[in-house]
Design a protein around this motif. Structure first.
Motif, mmCIF file in Angstrom:
data_model
loop_
_atom_site.group_PDB
_atom_site.id
_atom_site.type_symbol
_atom_site.label_atom_id
_atom_site.label_comp_id
_atom_site.label_asym_id
_atom_site.label_seq_id
_atom_site.Cartn_x
_atom_site.Cartn_y
_atom_site.Cartn_z
ATOM 1 N N SER A 34 0.820 -1.211 0.000
ATOM 2 C CA SER A 34 0.000 0.000 0.000
ATOM 3 C C SER A 34 0.854 1.261 0.000
ATOM 4 C CB SER A 34 -0.936 -0.004 1.217
ATOM 5 O OG SER A 34 -0.193 0.116 2.419
ATOM 6 N N ASN A 44 -1.786 6.351 -2.052
ATOM 7 C CA ASN A 44 -2.945 5.446 -2.078
ATOM 8 C C ASN A 44 -3.926 5.774 -0.959
ATOM 9 O OD1 ASN A 44 -2.124 3.829 -4.304
ATOM 10 N ND2 ASN A 44 -0.610 2.838 -2.983
ATOM 11 N N ARG A 242 -4.961 -2.438 -9.796
ATOM 12 C CA ARG A 242 -4.540 -1.307 -8.945
ATOM 13 C C ARG A 242 -4.248 -1.848 -7.546
ATOM 14 N NH1 ARG A 242 -9.164 2.895 -9.231
ATOM 15 N NH2 ARG A 242 -7.657 4.197 -8.091
ATOM 16 N N GLY A 244 -2.072 -0.992 -5.362
ATOM 17 C CA GLY A 244 -1.843 0.007 -4.321
ATOM 18 C C GLY A 244 -3.136 0.416 -3.630
ATOM 19 N N VAL A 245 -4.147 0.752 -4.427
ATOM 20 C CA VAL A 245 -5.440 1.147 -3.862
ATOM 21 C C VAL A 245 -6.075 -0.024 -3.114
ATOM 22 C CG1 VAL A 245 -7.779 1.887 -4.434
ATOM 23 C CG2 VAL A 245 -5.825 2.926 -5.590
#
Length: 279
Positions: A34, A44, A242, A244-245
């Protein structure tokens, strides 16, 4: 430390190492992703509070979880209360019926609800055939269908927790209240409910935590129209990539669950539930 205590401690080491490798390390890896995907920083986490789509997902998750918890607790309490007052033979049959859903896959239960709730399903056919409604109701692929499926899934867990709590209440207290002239309604609200608060607290906490991370039932009965946090995380990982999100949202969900448990443990009722075995 005695030799027996050292031996007992050694027996816990394999389980502790297994937990560390299979649970703690993956969680730390998620936490690291993250901060590192796609670039290093807290971007994020900032996106979680600025993204309108994530805000809608969080609001939907909180609303569905709150309604599911309220309905599950009310209906489960009624069933558990009835179980406590049943004769032993009937109680065994009723407990068996409560346990049956445990043996049926969550997928089967979700698709069964689609069969019942769809426009030309069992319930709509009965309502239209009896003249109760003029045209089929929209009962599935919306929040109503998701809540029905989640309540059905949660009720056996809540019933067993509440039944265990209600079974421990000393019936001599009820008899004393009755002998003093208290009416049944008064006995229920002034004796049964206060004495069952530990069970209500732990069942509510269990349902809230489970509901926040619910995936399969909302995905099937919501059909993408009722997007909750767990399904949103799954889409970010498997479709849009995605990471990270997705990992930031997973970390926030983990923190919220931890905060709920810490906050709940400040309640005397919940502490009493966890410490019930200490006599």
């Amino acid at each position: 430390m005695t030799s027996f205590q050292r031996w007992a401690f050694c027996l816990t080491v394999p389980a502790a190492l297994l937990t560390l490798c299979l649970y703690v390390l993956p969680i730390l890896q998620v936490l690291a992703l993250s901060f590192t995907e796609p670039t290093f920083g807290i971007g994020n986490y900032v996106a979680l509070f600025q993204n309108a789509a994530i805000g809608r997902v969080v609001r939907t998750t909180v609303f569905v979880s709150a309604v599911t918890t309220a309905l599950t607790i009310v209906m489960s309490y009624a069933v558990a209360f009835a179980l406590v007052h049943m004769p032993p033979a009937q109680r065994r049959v009723a407990l068996f019926m409560v346990m049956v859903p445990f043996w049926i896959s969550v997928l089967v239960r979700a698709f069964a609800w689609i069969t019942i709730l769809r426009r030309n399903g069992v319930l709509n056919s009965a309502l239209v055939g009896s003249g109760a409604v003029g045209e089929p109701l929209e009962l599935v692929y919306n929040q109503f269908g998701v809540i029905v499926g989640m309540v059905h899934y949660m009720m056996p867990f809540a019933i067993m927790l509440l039944y265990a709590n209600l079974s421990e209440i000393d019936h001599r207290i009820i008899q004393a209240a009755r002998s003093l002239g208290a009416r049944p309604v008064t006995i229920f609200f002034r004796v049964w409910v206060p004495l069952s608060m530990p069970g209500l607290a732990i069942a509510s906490l269990f349902i809230v935590i489970f509901s926040l991370g619910f995936l399969v039932t909302p995905a099937i009965l919501g059909a993408g129209r009722v997007l909750m946090v767990a399904e949103y995380i799954s889409v970010q990982i498997s479709s849009t990539l995605r990471w990270g999100v997705a990992t930031a949202l997973s970390t926030m969900l983990l923190l919220v669950v931890g905060a709920l448990i810490a906050l709940a443990m400040r309640s005397p009722a919940l502490r009493a539930a966890f410490e019930g075995g200490r006599k």
